[in-house]
Each structure stands twice: as structure tokens, then as C-alpha cells.
Design a protein around this motif. Structure first.
Motif, PDB file in Angstrom:
ATOM      1  N   HIS A  32      29.444  34.941  47.811  1.00  0.00           N
ATOM      2  CA  HIS A  32      29.613  36.221  47.497  1.00  0.00           C
ATOM      3  C   HIS A  32      30.301  37.380  48.508  1.00  0.00           C
ATOM      4  CE1 HIS A  32      26.638  35.359  44.139  1.00  0.00           C
ATOM      5  NE2 HIS A  32      25.486  35.232  45.322  1.00  0.00           N
ATOM      6  N   SER A  33      31.627  37.713  48.208  1.00  0.00           N
ATOM      7  CA  SER A  33      32.210  38.226  49.332  1.00  0.00           C
ATOM      8  C   SER A  33      32.815  39.702  48.379  1.00  0.00           C
ATOM      9  CB  SER A  33      33.602  37.106  49.505  1.00  0.00           C
ATOM     10  OG  SER A  33      34.149  38.240  50.501  1.00  0.00           O
ATOM     11  N   ARG A  34      33.225  40.517  49.304  1.00  0.00           N
ATOM     12  CA  ARG A  34      33.850  41.570  48.929  1.00  0.00           C
ATOM     13  C   ARG A  34      35.105  42.012  49.906  1.00  0.00           C
ATOM     14  NH1 ARG A  34      30.573  46.500  47.558  1.00  0.00           N
ATOM     15  NH2 ARG A  34      30.028  46.756  50.020  1.00  0.00           N
ATOM     16  N   GLU A  35      35.814  42.550  49.767  1.00  0.00           N
ATOM     17  CA  GLU A  35      37.083  42.569  50.737  1.00  0.00           C
ATOM     18  C   GLU A  35      37.080  43.493  51.773  1.00  0.00           C
ATOM     19  OE1 GLU A  35      42.036  42.973  50.903  1.00  0.00           O
ATOM     20  OE2 GLU A  35      40.552  43.583  48.774  1.00  0.00           O
ATOM     21  N   GLY A  36      36.542  43.580  53.472  1.00  0.00           N
ATOM     22  CA  GLY A  36      36.434  44.311  54.269  1.00  0.00           C
ATOM     23  C   GLY A  36      35.107  44.337  54.236  1.00  0.00           C
ATOM     24  N   SER A  37      34.131  43.969  53.539  1.00  0.00           N
ATOM     25  CA  SER A  37      32.507  43.688  53.658  1.00  0.00           C
ATOM     26  C   SER A  37      31.838  42.378  54.366  1.00  0.00           C
ATOM     27  CB  SER A  37      31.706  44.263  52.332  1.00  0.00           C
ATOM     28  OG  SER A  37      32.363  45.786  52.411  1.00  0.00           O
ATOM     29  N   GLY A  38      32.947  41.629  54.612  1.00  0.00           N
ATOM     30  CA  GLY A  38      32.419  39.730  55.080  1.00  0.00           C
ATOM     31  C   GLY A  38      31.952  38.827  53.903  1.00  0.00           C
ATOM     32  N   THR A  39      31.703  38.188  54.031  1.00  0.00           N
ATOM     33  CA  THR A  39      31.399  36.970  53.221  1.00  0.00           C
ATOM     34  C   THR A  39      30.195  36.285  53.247  1.00  0.00           C
ATOM     35  OG1 THR A  39      34.299  36.445  52.705  1.00  0.00           O
ATOM     36  CG2 THR A  39      31.972  35.117  51.740  1.00  0.00           C
ATOM     37  N   GLU A  40      28.935  36.214  52.121  1.00  0.00           N
ATOM     38  CA  GLU A  40      27.877  35.113  52.049  1.00  0.00           C
ATOM     39  C   GLU A  40      28.381  33.911  51.111  1.00  0.00           C
ATOM     40  OE1 GLU A  40      23.355  36.185  51.883  1.00  0.00           O
ATOM     41  OE2 GLU A  40      24.717  36.624  50.238  1.00  0.00           O
ATOM     42  N   VAL A  41      27.562  32.868  52.208  1.00  0.00           N
ATOM     43  CA  VAL A  41      27.411  31.803  51.039  1.00  0.00           C
ATOM     44  C   VAL A  41      26.428  30.776  51.137  1.00  0.00           C
ATOM     45  CG1 VAL A  41      28.468  29.344  50.949  1.00  0.00           C
ATOM     46  CG2 VAL A  41      30.065  31.421  52.228  1.00  0.00           C
ATOM     47  N   ILE A  42      25.844  30.871  49.694  1.00  0.00           N
ATOM     48  CA  ILE A  42      24.164  30.276  49.975  1.00  0.00           C
ATOM     49  C   ILE A  42      24.894  29.174  49.353  1.00  0.00           C
ATOM     50  CG2 ILE A  42      22.728  30.378  48.564  1.00  0.00           C
ATOM     51  CD1 ILE A  42      23.200  33.538  48.184  1.00  0.00           C
ATOM     52  N   LEU A  43      23.793  27.668  50.224  1.00  0.00           N
ATOM     53  CA  LEU A  43      23.494  26.642  49.760  1.00  0.00           C
ATOM     54  C   LEU A  43      22.116  26.548  48.867  1.00  0.00           C
ATOM     55  CD1 LEU A  43      24.920  24.848  52.686  1.00  0.00           C
ATOM     56  CD2 LEU A  43      26.313  25.566  50.944  1.00  0.00           C
ATOM     57  N   SER A  44      22.092  25.410  47.767  1.00  0.00           N
ATOM     58  CA  SER A  44      20.792  25.763  47.486  1.00  0.00           C
ATOM     59  C   SER A  44      20.506  24.283  47.368  1.00  0.00           C
ATOM     60  CB  SER A  44      20.910  26.282  46.079  1.00  0.00           C
ATOM     61  OG  SER A  44      19.877  25.742  45.585  1.00  0.00           O
ATOM     62  N   PHE A  45      18.635  23.644  48.154  1.00  0.00           N
ATOM     63  CA  PHE A  45      18.578  22.297  48.374  1.00  0.00           C
ATOM     64  C   PHE A  45      17.115  22.329  47.085  1.00  0.00           C
ATOM     65  CE2 PHE A  45      21.476  22.971  51.337  1.00  0.00           C
ATOM     66  CZ  PHE A  45      21.865  21.887  51.958  1.00  0.00           C
ATOM     67  N   GLN A  46      17.052  21.114  46.599  1.00  0.00           N
ATOM     68  CA  GLN A  46      15.439  20.842  45.857  1.00  0.00           C
ATOM     69  C   GLN A  46      14.890  20.338  46.380  1.00  0.00           C
ATOM     70  OE1 GLN A  46      15.339  21.258  42.654  1.00  0.00           O
ATOM     71  NE2 GLN A  46      17.576  22.821  42.512  1.00  0.00           N
ATOM     72  N   MET A  47      13.117  21.200  46.441  1.00  0.00           N
ATOM     73  CA  MET A  47      12.193  19.924  47.279  1.00  0.00           C
ATOM     74  C   MET A  47      11.693  19.184  46.569  1.00  0.00           C
ATOM     75  SD  MET A  47      10.120  24.155  48.877  1.00  0.00           S
ATOM     76  CE  MET A  47       9.224  23.225  49.815  1.00  0.00           C
ATOM     77  N   GLU A  48      12.230  19.630  45.032  1.00  0.00           N
ATOM     78  CA  GLU A  48      11.341  17.744  44.559  1.00  0.00           C
ATOM     79  C   GLU A  48      12.383  17.184  44.321  1.00  0.00           C
ATOM     80  OE1 GLU A  48       7.696  17.795  43.382  1.00  0.00           O
ATOM     81  OE2 GLU A  48       7.838  19.751  44.442  1.00  0.00           O
ATOM     82  N   PRO A  49      12.149  15.790  44.035  1.00  0.00           N
ATOM     83  CA  PRO A  49      12.531  14.685  43.739  1.00  0.00           C
ATOM     84  C   PRO A  49      13.707  15.330  42.183  1.00  0.00           C
ATOM     85  CG  PRO A  49      10.192  13.855  43.867  1.00  0.00           C
ATOM     86  CD  PRO A  49      10.693  14.924  43.366  1.00  0.00           C
ATOM     87  N   VAL A  50      15.116  14.330  42.440  1.00  0.00           N
ATOM     88  CA  VAL A  50      15.492  14.860  41.542  1.00  0.00           C
ATOM     89  C   VAL A  50      16.654  13.358  41.115  1.00  0.00           C
ATOM     90  CG1 VAL A  50      16.556  17.002  41.601  1.00  0.00           C
ATOM     91  CG2 VAL A  50      17.592  15.733  43.640  1.00  0.00           C
ATOM     92  N   ARG A  51      16.951  13.064  40.004  1.00  0.00           N
ATOM     93  CA  ARG A  51      17.900  12.347  39.867  1.00  0.00           C
ATOM     94  C   ARG A  51      19.771  12.298  40.333  1.00  0.00           C
ATOM     95  NH1 ARG A  51      17.986   8.138  34.493  1.00  0.00           N
ATOM     96  NH2 ARG A  51      19.309   6.772  35.125  1.00  0.00           N
ATOM     97  N   PRO A  52      19.915  11.381  41.890  1.00  0.00           N
ATOM     98  CA  PRO A  52      21.004  12.239  41.584  1.00  0.00           C
ATOM     99  C   PRO A  52      22.203  11.226  40.802  1.00  0.00           C
ATOM    100  CG  PRO A  52      19.946  10.238  43.425  1.00  0.00           C
ATOM    101  CD  PRO A  52      19.080  10.421  42.293  1.00  0.00           C
ATOM    102  N   LEU A  53      23.670  11.493  40.286  1.00  0.00           N
ATOM    103  CA  LEU A  53      24.728  11.307  39.649  1.00  0.00           C
ATOM    104  C   LEU A  53      24.892  10.035  40.646  1.00  0.00           C
ATOM    105  CD1 LEU A  53      26.407  14.043  38.649  1.00  0.00           C
ATOM    106  CD2 LEU A  53      24.703  13.000  37.161  1.00  0.00           C
TER     107      LEU A  53
END
Length: 478
Positions: free
Chosen positions: A452-473
Motif C-alpha cells: 500500500h503506497s501513496r505518493e508523498g505519504s510513504g509505503t507499507e508492505v504487509i507479509l502474511s504467514f500461516q500459523m497452521e500447516p499448509v501443503r507447499p507447492l
């Protein structure tokens, strides 16, 4: 020297060594078995002669001392040696031979007599100029006292004649076997070398780029497997050469992407190296050395992976998920990037709490490095806020800067491949392999990345991780 001649010489030497070993073993075994057999025979004769001597003492009404005296001993020795192929001697308690059925006393060694008078049975082999004798001496016990002894001398010349005949026979048979084996070896080596000659000619064609030659072998053995492997190798080389021509057109883009991934560990190594010069405490210097070694190892691993794989190629990257504390990975990544942040005059505000998620630690750290490095290089920020929070079944890492931000169009194309972006030189606003690689690595781990970013107001990067087991590709493909 040609391979065929080498094989022939090797087989010849091997066969000769085997025959020589067989000759030594057979000769030693036969000689030993004959000596043991004769010794056992003499031992049995001693038992019989002892009984017969005691019978003479009883019949003649003489004492045992008289038996081993100069009067009776010669007669008894001649009597006991009758109808036998060995010489019999009797000796008294002082070791003197007092009775002898032959005339071999001159070649006698006294060590066996000494052993017999000590209460032991002795066997000795003596050799003269023209003779070889087996001597067997045994004490004569009477009422628990050694009163003398019997001694047997067996001529071994007949044994030597038998062994000599055996040696002659063995050598003749061995030479015949050697001749047959060498003829078979020579023929077999010729049979083996035929397809190898064909392989040699085909390899000469390969050196000039001709992969059309195929080798055909009818035998079902390793040579057939070698010919099949060569044919497959020729086909594979042809395919790889065609692929190499195709890959050459992508080399420049690949090198640009590799450079992008190598910057982070190199920058960290340089940063920690600069800090060492300014430090005085040994513990701080050791800490910097630890991170330098760690980043050097990561750099080596990245070089090996990136040289085998690229986002534009057909290779694949694998992820291995495990339950790991995301806070520890995040803290370690910020510590490694600390020299770069300090050099860029960027302050950090970190808010983390323990949060275990399922992820690939190495790939996750790679994503964090890319995201934070983009903020350092492209946002012109002075402060970086990093926060780790937990929401139901997932953990979020929010990385926010107070930089110049991006417009809507630039934000929308951040994760698009370079081919879909407008052609432009690399600049402070360019995003190549980094963010696109981050998105795919996050998706392979069952997570996600949003910006999420807006010119002149900085940028936010959000990384989401799962707490439950997932089947990786499991694979990252083009």
C-alpha cells in the motif's frame, strides 16, 4: 601403449601371480601335511614300542635300568627297527645314545634329546649335505621317572622326490593353463575393443559438433550400457546446445537479476567490515565476524542457487516448510541489515512478539532482505517501522517507511514481470527480480505479500504467514 595391450599384460601378470600363489600354497600344504602324517605315525610307533619294551623287561626278567644299558639297548633298537623304514635309537638319562639300529649318529642334533629328558616330546628336521631327516624323540617314563627315551630318525629324501615330482607336474599344468588363459584373454580383449574403437571414432565426430553418429552393440553387458549412455549423451548434448543458444539471449537479464540478489549480503559484509575498524571491544568484533561469516555462507548459497535458477529460466526452486519463530528470523534479518540502515541514516522502530508460523526460514529471510533493501534504496525514507502482529490463524509483518511513496500505476505494476513493464533503464524507481520473486516465494509458503503506497505519504508492505500447516507447492517455476 594401447589399451588392448595393457589389458593383455595386466591379465598375464594377474594369472602368473595367481599361479605362483597357488604353487606356494600347495607346496607348503603338502609338505606340512606329510610331516604331520609322519610325526603322527612315529608317535603311534612309540606307543607300540613302549609296550613291547615293557614286555621284554618282563619276559627277560631284567630291570628297566638294564633296558637302557649298553648290553641290551643295541639289540632292542635293532629289534624295534625291523620291518620299518626309519632308524631307532635309545638314549639313557644322561642323553647318551646307547642303542642305534643305523649309522646316522653323526648328523644328530641333541636339542630333541634334551627336550625329551625334560619330559616333552620333540620333533626336529635336520638337513645334511645329501639328506634330510625327521627326528622324533620321546621320554620313557617308568613309575613316574624318566629312565631314558626312544628316538626315531626318518629319511625324508623320498618325500622330497615326491614333492619334486608334484612341482614338475604342477608347473606343467600351470604353463598349459597360462597359455589357454592368455589366448582367451587376448581374444576377449579384441572383442571388447571393437565397440570402444567405434566409440573413439564417434567421439572424434562429437569434437567437431557432429552428434549424428550412433553406436550399436549387441552384447548384453557393460559395453552395451556404455554405448547406450554415449547415444543418450549425444542426444542430450544436442538438446543442451540448442538450449544454450536460447539461453544466451537471456544472459544479460539473468545477470541483472543475480546482481540484485547478491547486493544484500555483500552490503552487509561491507557494513560489518567497516564497523570492525571502529570497534574496540573484542565481543563486538567477534559479533561482527559471526555475521560476516553468516552472510558469506548465505552469499555462497545464493550464488549456487541463482546460477542454476532464474525467474526467466526453466529451473525450479524448492521450499521446505517448518514451524519456526518468525520474530527470531525478523530480528536476525534486521541485525544483518543494521550497517546498511546506519549508513543510510535510517532509524528503525521494531515491535515484535513471539509468533511461530510454518515457513521456509531461508526463503523468508530472502523476502525480508528484498523488501527492506527496497525501502532503503528507493523510498528516500528516514524512518522504518517494523511490526509483527498475530491475527487469528496468521501472523503479519508490517514494514512501513516515511519515504516519498509511489503513484497508483507504479504500485499496480510492482509484481509484474519485467517483460510486461515499460522498457526503461534501471533507476531508483525500478523493481526487477526482487518483488516478483518475493511474491512467488510467499505464495509457495502459503502466505502473501501486499503493498500500500501513496505518493508523498510513504509505503507499507504487509507479509502474511500461516500459523497452521499448509501443503507447499514445493517448486518455483518460470
Amino acid at each position: 601403449m594401447k589399451l588392448r595391450n595393457k589389458l593383455f599384460i595386466q591379465h598375464t601378470i594377474t594369472i602368473i601371480m595367481l599361479l605362483a600363489a597357488m604353487y606356494v600354497v600347495v607346496n607348503y600344504t603338502l609338505s606340512k601335511s606329510m610331516i604331520e602324517r609322519d610325526t603322527q605315525t612315529l608317535s603311534q610307533y612309540y606307543d607300540l614300542h613302549r609296550i613291547e619294551a615293557l614286555k621284554i623287561v618282563n619276559d627277560k626278567k631284567i630291570s628297566i635300568e638294564q633296558l637302557f644299558s649298553g648290553t641290551y639297548a643295541p639289540l632292542i633298537a635293532s629289534h624295534l627297527a625291523a620291518n620299518s623304514n626309519f632308524q631307532v635309537q635309545l638314549f639313557d638319562p644322561e642323553g647318551t645314545i646307547i642303542g642305534d639300529s643305523g649309522n646316522r649318529e653323526d648328523l644328530v642334533k641333541r636339542s630333541d634329546i634334551d627336550a625329551a629328558l625334560a619330559g616333552q616330546t620333540a620333533t626336529v628336521i635336520t638337513e645334511g649335505e645329501n639328506s634330510k631327516m625327521l627326528i622324533y624323540a620321546s621320554p620313557f617314563l617308568y613309575e613316574g621317572k624318566i629312565v631314558g627315551g626312544f628316538r626315531y630318525l626318518l629319511d625324508l629324501n623320498k618325500h622330497e622326490e615326491t614333492l619334486s615330482a608334484m612341482r614338475t607336474w604342477f608347473i606343467g599344468v600351470a604353463l598349459g593353463c597360462l597359455l589357454v588363459a592368455l589366448l582367451a584373454s587376448y581374444s576377449f580383449s579384441f572383442f571388447i575393443m571393437q565397440p570402444l574403437h567405434a566409440l573413439q571414432q564417434a567421439l572424434k565426430l562429437v569434437t567437431v559438433g557432429d552428434f549424428s553418429r550412433k553406436i550399436t552393440v549387441r552384447s548384453q553387458d557393460e559395453v552395451r550400457e556404455l554405448a547406450d549412455d554415449f547415444n543418450r549423451m549425444s542426444e542430450a548434448l544436442q538438446e543442451h546446445i540448442e538450449l544454450l543458444h536460447y539461453e544466451q539471449s537471456k544472459q544479460k537479464k539473468f545477470y541483472d537479476n543475480v546482481t540484485h540478489e547478491l547486493k544484500t549480503p555483500l552490503t552487509s559484509i561491507i557494513g560489518f567490515s567497516d564497523l570492525i575498524d571502529k570497534m574496540e571491544r573484542i565481543d563486538d568484533i567477534r559479533t561482527c565476524n559471526v555475521y560476516i561469516r553468516k552472510e558469506s555462507t548465505r552469499l555462497l548459497q545464493m550464488v549456487e542457487e541463482l546460477l542454476q535458477s532464474s525467474l526467466k529460466g526453466d529451473e525450479a526452486w524448492r521450499v521446505q516448510l517448518e514451524r519456526t519463530d518468525l520474530a527470531a528470523i525478523l530480528t536476525d534479518s534486521l541485525r544483518i541489515l543494521e550497517p546498511t540502515l546506519h549508513k543510510s541514516a535510517i532509524t528503525t522502530v521494531v515491535q515484535v512478539e513471539p509468533c511461530e508460523v510454518y515457513m521456509d526460514p531461508k526463503r523468508t529471510q530472502q523476502v525480508l532482505f528484498n523488501v527492506i533493501e527496497n525501502a532503503i534504496k528507493h523510498s528516500d525514507c528516514t524512518q522504518l517501522n517494523v511490526r509483527l502482529e498475530q491475527q487469528e490463524y496468521r501472523c503479519l509483518v508490517r514494514i512501513t517507511d516515511n519515504g516519498k511513496g509511489m503513484d497508483e500505476e507504479e504500485t499496480r505494476t510492482l509484481f509484474h514481470p519485467s517483460a510486461e513493464k515499460a522498457e526503461r533503464p534501471v533507476s531508483a524507481h525500478s523493481h526487477g527480480l526482487g518483488l516478483l520473486l518475493c511474491k512467488q516465494l510467499m505464495e509457495l509458503q502459503g502466505g502473501d505479500i501486499t503493498v500500500h503506497s501513496r505518493e508523498g505519504s510513504g509505503t507499507e508492505v504487509i507479509l502474511s504467514f500461516q500459523m497452521e500447516p499448509v501443503r507447499p507447492l514445493g517448486l518455483l517455476q518460470n
